[in-house]
Design a protein around this motif. Structure first.
Motif, short mmCIF file in Angstrom:
data_model
loop_
_atom_site.label_atom_id
_atom_site.label_comp_id
_atom_site.label_asym_id
_atom_site.label_seq_id
_atom_site.Cartn_x
_atom_site.Cartn_y
_atom_site.Cartn_z
N SER A 150 0.83 -1.20 0.00
CA SER A 150 0.00 0.00 0.00
C SER A 150 0.87 1.25 0.00
CB SER A 150 -0.91 0.00 1.23
OG SER A 150 -0.13 0.11 2.41
N SER A 151 0.23 2.40 -0.19
CA SER A 151 0.96 3.67 -0.22
C SER A 151 1.62 3.96 1.13
CB SER A 151 0.02 4.81 -0.61
OG SER A 151 -1.08 4.88 0.29
N LEU A 152 0.94 3.60 2.23
CA LEU A 152 1.52 3.79 3.56
C LEU A 152 2.76 2.92 3.74
CD1 LEU A 152 1.49 4.94 6.42
CD2 LEU A 152 -0.11 3.11 7.06
N HIS A 153 2.63 1.65 3.35
CA HIS A 153 3.77 0.75 3.44
C HIS A 153 4.91 1.21 2.54
CE1 HIS A 153 1.37 -2.95 5.09
NE2 HIS A 153 1.50 -1.97 5.97
N ALA A 154 4.57 1.78 1.39
CA ALA A 154 5.60 2.28 0.47
C ALA A 154 6.37 3.43 1.11
CB ALA A 154 4.96 2.72 -0.83
N ALA A 155 5.66 4.32 1.82
CA ALA A 155 6.32 5.44 2.48
C ALA A 155 7.25 4.96 3.58
CB ALA A 155 5.27 6.39 3.05
N ILE A 156 6.78 3.98 4.38
CA ILE A 156 7.62 3.43 5.44
C ILE A 156 8.81 2.70 4.85
CG2 ILE A 156 7.68 1.80 7.37
CD1 ILE A 156 4.71 2.36 7.80
N CYS A 157 8.56 2.00 3.75
CA CYS A 157 9.63 1.28 3.07
C CYS A 157 10.70 2.25 2.56
CB CYS A 157 9.05 0.48 1.92
SG CYS A 157 10.25 -0.49 1.00
N MET A 158 10.27 3.38 2.01
CA MET A 158 11.21 4.39 1.53
C MET A 158 12.03 4.96 2.68
SD MET A 158 10.47 7.83 -0.73
CE MET A 158 9.76 6.83 -2.05
N LEU A 159 11.39 5.14 3.83
CA LEU A 159 12.07 5.63 5.02
C LEU A 159 13.16 4.66 5.47
CD1 LEU A 159 12.12 7.80 7.30
CD2 LEU A 159 10.50 6.36 8.54
N ILE A 160 12.82 3.39 5.52
CA ILE A 160 13.79 2.36 5.92
C ILE A 160 14.92 2.28 4.90
CG2 ILE A 160 14.12 -0.09 6.39
CD1 ILE A 160 11.21 -0.21 7.30
N LEU A 161 14.58 2.37 3.63
CA LEU A 161 15.58 2.30 2.57
C LEU A 161 16.58 3.44 2.67
CD1 LEU A 161 16.74 1.17 -0.05
CD2 LEU A 161 15.01 2.46 -1.31
N PHE A 162 16.07 4.66 2.90
CA PHE A 162 16.97 5.81 3.03
C PHE A 162 17.84 5.67 4.27
CE2 PHE A 162 18.46 10.09 3.47
CZ PHE A 162 18.43 10.62 2.19
N PHE A 163 17.26 5.15 5.35
CA PHE A 163 18.01 4.92 6.59
C PHE A 163 19.12 3.90 6.34
CE2 PHE A 163 18.51 3.04 10.87
CZ PHE A 163 18.73 4.20 11.60
N PHE A 164 18.81 2.88 5.57
CA PHE A 164 19.81 1.87 5.21
C PHE A 164 20.95 2.50 4.42
CE2 PHE A 164 21.49 -0.90 1.90
CZ PHE A 164 21.98 -1.95 2.63
N GLN A 165 20.62 3.24 3.36
CA GLN A 165 21.64 3.87 2.53
C GLN A 165 22.50 4.82 3.35
OE1 GLN A 165 18.66 5.21 -0.53
NE2 GLN A 165 20.32 4.67 -1.92
N GLN A 166 21.87 5.63 4.18
CA GLN A 166 22.59 6.61 4.97
C GLN A 166 23.63 5.93 5.85
OE1 GLN A 166 22.17 9.81 4.68
NE2 GLN A 166 23.26 10.64 6.42
#
Length: 233
Positions: A150-166
């Protein structure tokens, strides 16, 4: 109406940029706060109380916030590959007692890359175990999602992904900063930057270490994540 289409496209780009800025900020605050606190905590455990005296043994984000590091976060969004950073924690390993001095100095120097590694691995586990994603390497589509979300899960997923990259990039950078500082502390205890020539030598040698060994550490870290993924899936 071409002008209307252009304005609509600009609005979408603005909304997308704001979304990325918010996500980046939400990753920046816990990253620099936890890493700065942990470095001060480890320094105190090793016998160096200087970070605590300067107020870095705290989880207050304002203490660890760095304006230049914050700006680097936006540069990273622009695609130049820089990782945001927080305030430099003042370490004074020279105040450590002689007993196991080099070992304890290593403990406080390598505290920051250690905590970045754990935060990176936490984000990695979240993507693998919660979202059933497949790690595909840092240079490609980092995670491949197996199922629609879902769009909510996508937003959380993007947050985790950016945290991972950082934390992935900060782990590599901070590891070599720690290694370089440790080598100087152990083998060149009297080293001081006394002139422009010394500054250039210091910067040039550090750049060589980062460039030559940074790619190797990135590949080693990726291989470790691929291996961890193999056992998790």
């Amino acid at each position: 109406f071409p002008s209307h289409d252009i304005r609509f496209g600009m609005k979408l780009e603005t909304i997308d940029l704001l979304r990325h800025v918010i996500i980046a900020f939400m990753c920046y605050v816990p990253t620099v706060t936890i890493s700065g606190w942990f470095e001060a905590f480890m320094a105190k455990k090793m016998g160096d109380t200087i970070p605590e005296k300067y107020g870095f043994l705290t989880l207050d984000p304002f203490v660890h916030f760095n304006p230049w590091g914050f700006c680097m976060m936006f540069v990273r969004i622009s695609g130049f590959g820089f990782a945001a950073f927080g305030n430099l924690v003042p370490l004074a390993p020279e105040v450590l007692s002689k007993r196991y001095r080099n070992l304890r100095a290593a403990g406080e120097f390598f505290a920051r890359p250690l905590i970045h590694f754990f935060m990176m691995f936490f984000a990695f586990l979240s993507m693998i175990l919660i979202y059933k994603a497949i790690f595909n390497g840092i240079d490609y589509e980092i995670f491949i999602m197996q199922y629609p979300i879902s769009s909510l899960h996508a937003a959380i997923c993007m947050l985790i992904l950016f945290f991972f990259q950082q934390n992935f990039f900060l782990f590599i950078i901070s590891f070599f900063v720690a290694l370089y500082r440790y080598i100087i502390f152990v083998f060149f205890p009297g080293f001081q930057i006394q002139s422009l020539t010394h500054s250039l030598i210091y910067i040039f040698s550090f750049a060589i270490v980062i460039i030559v060994l940074g790619v190797a550490l990135q590949e080693i870290t990726q291989d470790f994540l691929f291996l961890a993924q193999y056992f998790l899936l």
